[in-house]
Design an enzyme around this catalytic site. Structure first.
Site, PDB file in Angstrom:
ATOM      1  N   TYR A 132      47.875  12.640  -0.497  1.00 48.97           N
ATOM      2  CA  TYR A 132      46.584  13.175  -0.966  1.00 48.97           C
ATOM      3  C   TYR A 132      46.628  14.693  -1.193  1.00 48.97           C
ATOM      4  O   TYR A 132      45.728  15.252  -1.829  1.00 48.97           O
ATOM      5  CB  TYR A 132      45.446  12.904   0.037  1.00 48.97           C
ATOM      6  N   LYS A 164      49.174   9.746   6.975  1.00 50.95           N
ATOM      7  CA  LYS A 164      50.034   8.611   6.598  1.00 50.95           C
ATOM      8  C   LYS A 164      51.369   9.071   6.034  1.00 50.95           C
ATOM      9  O   LYS A 164      51.426  10.069   5.294  1.00 50.95           O
ATOM     10  CB  LYS A 164      49.333   7.739   5.544  1.00 50.95           C
ATOM     11  N   ARG A 223      34.199   4.008 -10.326  1.00 50.19           N
ATOM     12  CA  ARG A 223      35.602   4.206  -9.961  1.00 50.19           C
ATOM     13  C   ARG A 223      36.387   4.460 -11.236  1.00 50.19           C
ATOM     14  O   ARG A 223      36.214   3.737 -12.199  1.00 50.19           O
ATOM     15  CB  ARG A 223      36.152   2.981  -9.234  1.00 50.19           C
ATOM     16  N   SER A 252      49.078   0.469   7.045  1.00 47.02           N
ATOM     17  CA  SER A 252      48.079   0.416   5.979  1.00 47.02           C
ATOM     18  C   SER A 252      48.627  -0.459   4.849  1.00 47.02           C
ATOM     19  O   SER A 252      49.840  -0.404   4.568  1.00 47.02           O
ATOM     20  CB  SER A 252      47.809   1.837   5.478  1.00 47.02           C
ATOM     21  N   GLY A 272      41.399  11.479  -5.531  1.00 44.83           N
ATOM     22  CA  GLY A 272      41.613  10.663  -6.732  1.00 44.83           C
ATOM     23  C   GLY A 272      42.858  11.062  -7.508  1.00 44.83           C
ATOM     24  O   GLY A 272      43.668  11.890  -7.058  1.00 44.83           O
ATOM     25  N   ASP A 301      40.392  11.172   7.732  1.00 46.93           N
ATOM     26  CA  ASP A 301      41.499  10.360   7.212  1.00 46.93           C
ATOM     27  C   ASP A 301      42.182  11.104   6.069  1.00 46.93           C
ATOM     28  O   ASP A 301      41.531  11.474   5.087  1.00 46.93           O
ATOM     29  CB  ASP A 301      40.961   9.019   6.685  1.00 46.93           C
TER      30      ASP A 301
HETATM   31  N1  LIG Z   1      45.167   3.473   2.745  1.00 48.52           N
HETATM   32  C1  LIG Z   1      45.005   3.497   1.436  1.00 48.52           C
HETATM   33  O1  LIG Z   1      45.871   3.057   0.657  1.00 48.52           O
HETATM   34  C2  LIG Z   1      43.741   4.063   0.856  1.00 48.52           C
HETATM   35  C3  LIG Z   1      43.384   3.780  -0.473  1.00 48.52           C
HETATM   36  C4  LIG Z   1      42.186   4.310  -0.974  1.00 48.52           C
HETATM   37  C5  LIG Z   1      41.399   5.100  -0.159  1.00 48.52           C
HETATM   38  N2  LIG Z   1      41.784   5.396   1.129  1.00 48.52           N
HETATM   39  C6  LIG Z   1      40.936   6.259   2.020  1.00 48.52           C
HETATM   40  O2  LIG Z   1      39.593   5.815   1.954  1.00 48.52           O
HETATM   41  C7  LIG Z   1      38.754   6.876   1.491  1.00 48.52           C
HETATM   42  C8  LIG Z   1      37.569   6.344   0.709  1.00 48.52           C
HETATM   43  O3  LIG Z   1      37.975   5.549  -0.362  1.00 48.52           O
HETATM   44  P1  LIG Z   1      37.549   5.852  -1.854  1.00 48.52           P
HETATM   45  O4  LIG Z   1      37.501   7.323  -2.074  1.00 48.52           O
HETATM   46  O5  LIG Z   1      38.423   5.007  -2.693  1.00 48.52           O
HETATM   47  O6  LIG Z   1      36.112   5.193  -2.004  1.00 48.52           O
HETATM   48  P2  LIG Z   1      34.622   5.362  -1.480  1.00 48.52           P
HETATM   49  O7  LIG Z   1      34.528   6.233  -0.297  1.00 48.52           O
HETATM   50  O8  LIG Z   1      34.095   3.973  -1.396  1.00 48.52           O
HETATM   51  O9  LIG Z   1      33.906   6.046  -2.722  1.00 48.52           O
HETATM   52  C9  LIG Z   1      33.967   7.410  -2.978  1.00 48.52           C
HETATM   53  C10 LIG Z   1      32.995   7.724  -4.110  1.00 48.52           C
HETATM   54  O10 LIG Z   1      31.648   7.488  -3.665  1.00 48.52           O
HETATM   55  C11 LIG Z   1      30.839   8.626  -3.910  1.00 48.52           C
HETATM   56  N3  LIG Z   1      29.872   8.653  -2.777  1.00 48.52           N
HETATM   57  C12 LIG Z   1      30.134   8.951  -1.496  1.00 48.52           C
HETATM   58  N4  LIG Z   1      29.028   8.826  -0.736  1.00 48.52           N
HETATM   59  C13 LIG Z   1      28.029   8.446  -1.572  1.00 48.52           C
HETATM   60  C14 LIG Z   1      26.655   8.166  -1.382  1.00 48.52           C
HETATM   61  N5  LIG Z   1      26.082   8.234  -0.184  1.00 48.52           N
HETATM   62  N6  LIG Z   1      25.924   7.807  -2.464  1.00 48.52           N
HETATM   63  C15 LIG Z   1      26.491   7.730  -3.697  1.00 48.52           C
HETATM   64  N7  LIG Z   1      27.799   7.981  -3.946  1.00 48.52           N
HETATM   65  C16 LIG Z   1      28.571   8.337  -2.879  1.00 48.52           C
HETATM   66  C17 LIG Z   1      31.793   9.792  -3.932  1.00 48.52           C
HETATM   67  O11 LIG Z   1      31.342  10.836  -4.763  1.00 48.52           O
HETATM   68  P3  LIG Z   1      31.210  12.378  -4.265  1.00 48.52           P
HETATM   69  O12 LIG Z   1      32.487  12.785  -3.612  1.00 48.52           O
HETATM   70  O13 LIG Z   1      30.945  13.088  -5.547  1.00 48.52           O
HETATM   71  O14 LIG Z   1      30.057  12.374  -3.335  1.00 48.52           O
HETATM   72  C18 LIG Z   1      33.039   9.156  -4.556  1.00 48.52           C
HETATM   73  O15 LIG Z   1      32.926   9.142  -5.980  1.00 48.52           O
HETATM   74  C19 LIG Z   1      39.706   7.785   0.701  1.00 48.52           C
HETATM   75  O16 LIG Z   1      39.195   9.076   0.499  1.00 48.52           O
HETATM   76  C20 LIG Z   1      40.929   7.736   1.586  1.00 48.52           C
HETATM   77  O17 LIG Z   1      40.776   8.593   2.704  1.00 48.52           O
HETATM   78  C21 LIG Z   1      42.924   4.865   1.655  1.00 48.52           C
END
Ligand SMILES: NC(=O)c1ccc[n+]([C@@H]2O[C@H](COP(=O)([O-])OP(=O)(O)OC[C@H]3O[C@@H](n4cnc5c(N)ncnc54)[C@H](OP(=O)(O)O)[C@@H]3O)[C@@H](O)[C@H]2O)c1
Length: 340
Positions: free
Chosen positions: A76, A105, A233, A176, A41, A71
């Site tokens: 990051y 990336k 978020r 991406s 984040g 990933d």
């Molecule tokens: N290519 C790009 O531009 C791009 C952009 C954004 C993201 N990404 C990639 O995608 C990944 C995931 O995206 P994201 O971090 O935005 O969103 P996400 O995985 O949808 O959400 C992460 C959030 O969900 C919580 N969480 C995880 N598992 C859970 C569960 N089983 N129950 C309840 N809450 C849960 C996590 O908290 P805790 O950690 O506290 O468990 C965290 O706050 C990133 O880490 C990155 O690798 C890529």
């Protein structure tokens, strides 16, 4: 003869590790069907960094739970701790390098052709790996070091990615945050086809058109932010289904799963590789335990109905860039990467 306690312990350990299926990539490689997200984040101080090796420890637990795909990205700042964890798991003999699939990336400030090889070599150095499995152009947005817009054609960067693949620094290359037109251009002008497109996919943005197009070209879609509105978020709740959503809770009861697992399975059943991020061991296990059931086409369609084309990743501070891939918005936010 092994004592009964030890046998039980070994069996428990084996049962705890999930066997993840793999998808065929168009260059002959295979990609595990779920990836661990490692972006921690962003706050007022910039990218959030891992505290007390929490990310290294999450990757250690993830490998034990069965994750074989991690990933990350230069931006990051998690590449070093991922490398540390992998080295520990290689040394313990739990996995070998070729059991793991590591995606990273290229950041926007390294799009010029002479910058790409040093950028991937720097990432390899940080992780201690000899090669990546997948190297993605993070955005179609080229920036200068001071974050002003740079005039670099996406094909210049793509050809440099092709070169680092030819050098063996990565097995595969992809994109991406490219829109369909930008992807089509790479397909028609490049020498190597991208094997994957990583985009935002969750029940509020189901990306049907882009997913069908990628499928027709044999390109794998990796879905980021897979939980959509289920989780907070930026410390805020956004509109859309939450963990107590009746449809997701009902499907969870039918399959003995949580709403989070239903949403991840929905992605898998649509052929998308979800990238859930968590650093909590119990959630790591929860999120990967989705390969022992399947949603019906009707159930997938019901979840599709939550679509409102809502993105959470909207870098509107780049929206005047000629290669900005998304719809422009009325009140763009200030660039958090830009130093005043
Ligand atoms: N290519 C790009 O531009 C791009 C952009 C954004 C993201 N990404 C990639 O995608 C990944 C995931 O995206 P994201 O971090 O935005 O969103 P996400 O995985 O949808 O959400 C992460 C959030 O969900 C919580 N969480 C995880 N598992 C859970 C569960 N089983 N129950 C309840 N809450 C849960 C996590 O908290 P805790 O950690 O506290 O468990 C965290 O706050 C990133 O880490 C990155 O690798 C890529």
């Amino acid at each position: 003869m092994l004592p009964t306690g030890l046998i039980a312990c070994v069996l428990l350990h084996m049962a705890a590790s999930v066997e993840v299926p793999k998808l065929n990539m168009l260059d002959g490689g295979q990609m595990p069907a779920i990836a661990l997200g490692t972006y921690l984040g962003f706050d007022q101080n910039g990218v959030v960094r891992s505290k007390s090796k929490e990310l290294r420890d999450a990757v250690l637990a993830a490998v034990d739970a069965g994750y074989r795909h991690i990933d990350t990205a230069a931006i990051y700042e998690t590449e070093s701790e991922i490398g540390e964890a992998l080295k520990m798991k290689f040394n313990e003999g739990v996995v070998k390098r070729d059991d793991m699939f590591i995606t990273t990336k290229l950041w926007n400030t390294a799009h010029k052709k002479e910058q790409v090889e040093p950028a991937i070599r720097s990432a390899l150095n940080k992780t201690g790996l000899d090669y990546f499995d997948l190297y993605l152009m993070h955005w179609p947005i080229a920036l200068n070091e001071d974050n002003s817009y740079a005039n670099v054609d996406i094909m210049e960067t793509w050809r440099a990615l092709e070169d680092v693949q030819r050098l063996g620094l990565t097995k595969s290359i992809g994109l991406s945050n490219f829109n369909k037109e930008q992807l089509q251009r790479v397909l028609s002008e490049g020498s190597i086809k991208p094997v994957a497109l990583q985009i935002e996919v969750h029940p509020q943005i189901i990306q049907s058109d882009l997913i069908s197009f990628c499928k027709s070209e044999g390109i794998i879609v990796m879905g980021y932010s897979p939980f959509g509105s289920l989780v907070m978020r930026y410390g805020l709740q956004f509109p859309g289904p939450k963990m107590d959503d009746p449809l997701l809770v009902g499907l969870g009861q039918k399959y003995g799963k949580t709403p989070a697992q239903i949403v991840l399975r929905w992605a898998v059943d649509r052929g998308v590789v979800p990238i859930p991020k968590t650093i909590k061991p119990s959630r790591l296990t929860e999120n990967i335990s989705i390969f022992d059931f399947k949603l019906t086409p009707d159930e997938i369609e019901k979840i599709n109905q939550y679509n409102s084309n809502t993105r959470y990743t909207i870098p509107s501070f780049w929206q005047e860039h000629p290669n900005y891939p998304f719809e422009k918005i009325d009140n763009p936010v200030k660039d958090p990467f830009k130093k005043d």
